[in-house]
Design an enzyme around this catalytic site. Sequence first.
Site, PDB file in Angstrom:
ATOM      1  N   LYS A  88      30.227  62.496  22.425  1.00 17.87           N
ATOM      2  CA  LYS A  88      29.407  62.095  21.286  1.00 17.87           C
ATOM      3  C   LYS A  88      28.110  61.555  21.867  1.00 17.87           C
ATOM      4  CE  LYS A  88      28.596  58.653  17.780  1.00 17.87           C
ATOM      5  NZ  LYS A  88      29.066  57.490  17.009  1.00 17.87           N
TER       6      LYS A  88
ATOM      7  N   GLY B 111      26.910  50.065  11.604  1.00 17.80           N
ATOM      8  CA  GLY B 111      27.448  48.735  11.352  1.00 17.80           C
ATOM      9  C   GLY B 111      26.979  48.060  10.084  1.00 17.80           C
TER      10      GLY B 111
ATOM     11  N   ALA C 135      28.300  56.880  10.802  1.00 15.95           N
ATOM     12  CA  ALA C 135      27.631  55.570  10.705  1.00 15.95           C
ATOM     13  C   ALA C 135      27.218  55.229   9.276  1.00 15.95           C
ATOM     14  CB  ALA C 135      26.416  55.481  11.606  1.00 15.95           C
ATOM     15  N   GLY C 136      27.395  53.975   8.950  1.00 17.28           N
ATOM     16  CA  GLY C 136      26.958  53.454   7.666  1.00 17.28           C
ATOM     17  C   GLY C 136      28.051  53.333   6.628  1.00 17.28           C
TER      18      GLY C 136
ATOM     19  N   ALA D 216      33.919  53.503  12.220  1.00 15.24           N
ATOM     20  CA  ALA D 216      34.618  52.540  13.075  1.00 15.24           C
ATOM     21  C   ALA D 216      34.694  51.179  12.397  1.00 15.24           C
ATOM     22  CB  ALA D 216      33.922  52.417  14.427  1.00 15.24           C
ATOM     23  N   THR D 217      33.555  50.508  12.308  1.00 19.77           N
ATOM     24  CA  THR D 217      33.602  49.106  11.893  1.00 19.77           C
ATOM     25  C   THR D 217      34.061  48.926  10.453  1.00 19.77           C
ATOM     26  OG1 THR D 217      31.233  49.181  11.439  1.00 19.77           O
ATOM     27  CG2 THR D 217      31.904  48.282  13.544  1.00 19.77           C
TER      28      THR D 217
END
Lengths: 66, 275
Positions: B101, B162, B194-195, B216-217
Site C-alpha cells: 500500500k 483518522g 481513509a475517512g 482502521a481507526t
Amino acid sequence: MTITVNGEPLGIEGEVSVADVVTRLGLPDRGIAVAVDGAVVPRGLWGGHTVTSGAVVEIVTAVQGG
Amino acid sequence: MAELEHDPLRIAGREFTSRLITGTGGATNLATLERALIASGTELTTVAVRRVDAASGTGVFDLLQRLGISVLPNTAGCHTTAEAVLTAQLAREAFETNWVKLEVVADERTLMPDAIELVDAAAALVADGFVVLAYTNDDPVLAARLADLGVAAVMPLGAPIGTGLGILNPHNIEMIVDHCSTAYDEPLPVILDAGVGTASDAARAMELGCDAVLLATAVTRADNPERMASAMRHAVIAGRLAAGAGRIPKRFWAKASSPGLDRRQDVENVDARTR
C-alpha cells in the site's frame, strides 16, 4: 569495531555477518528485514554479508499501522 | 448472501471473498485487535514497517499469520520516493509479499498524499515488480494518472486519515469509479481508503461503486472495536448488494406505495390515467 543498529551503537569483536547481528540481538529470522547502509540484504545472503566497521544497519518488522 | 459468494474482489489476479480491508493502527492491544480482525471478516490487513523492538518482536506479523490474514505492508510515514521504495523493498523481504500500500504523504497536519512524489514512487515500484495499491487524493485526474502507470488498485481517501468525516466528495469518488471501471481492458479496483467514521460511510462507499473499503481507526478507536468491526463487515456487504440492486430514482414529492383508502377515488384515478 562499532556498527550502528537501529540508531544505537553496537560494539563488535572480530568479523561478523548480518546473520550474526540478527542472532546476537535475539531476533527471529522471519518477519524481519535488514538493510545495510541503505540497501536491503536478502535473507538468503545474511550469512555471507560481512558487516564492516561503521556500517549502519536497519532491522525492521511489522508494527500496527495503516 | 448466496450471490455474494460468487462476487469476489479481484486485485492483481487474486480473489478475496471479503471486500473489507482493515488496518491495524490504533488498537490498544493485540488481543483487542485480534477480536476486531476476526469480527471484520477481513482477508487482507495493512501493517506499517518500523525498526524492530526486541520487547514487542514480530507480534503483529505473527498474529496475522496465525489468523491466516494476508499482510499488506504500507509505506506510512514516507514523504519521498526514496523512502517509500526502501520501505517497500524491506517489506517485501520481511513479509515475502510484493504487495504494497503506497502512501506518500505531504505533511503531518493533513496526511494528504503528495501527488508529485506519489506518482514518482508508483512508477518506481511498478517498475520494480510490486503490486501497488496506491493511496491517493479524491482527485479523478490523479487517480487516472496512477491507473495509467499500472497500479493494481487506486485508493482514494473519503476524508483525511483518522478524521472519521466520511466521504466528503462523493461525486469525485463516482468519477474515479467510472474511469477505472471503463477505461482499461480489465476494470481496475477502486478502494475507498481513509475517512470512514461509521458503518454508513462504508456502505456509502460501496453504493458509490467502490470495489472495497479500507479502514482502521473507525474500528480500532471505537469504544467497542469488535462490535464496530462487525458493523463494517455488514455495511460493506449491504452497500455492495445495494449498488448492484438498482436503486429507485430520487423524487422530489412523495409517491404512495399503498393503494388509497377510497376505492371509488382509485377507480377515478385509474380512469383519469387511462383517458
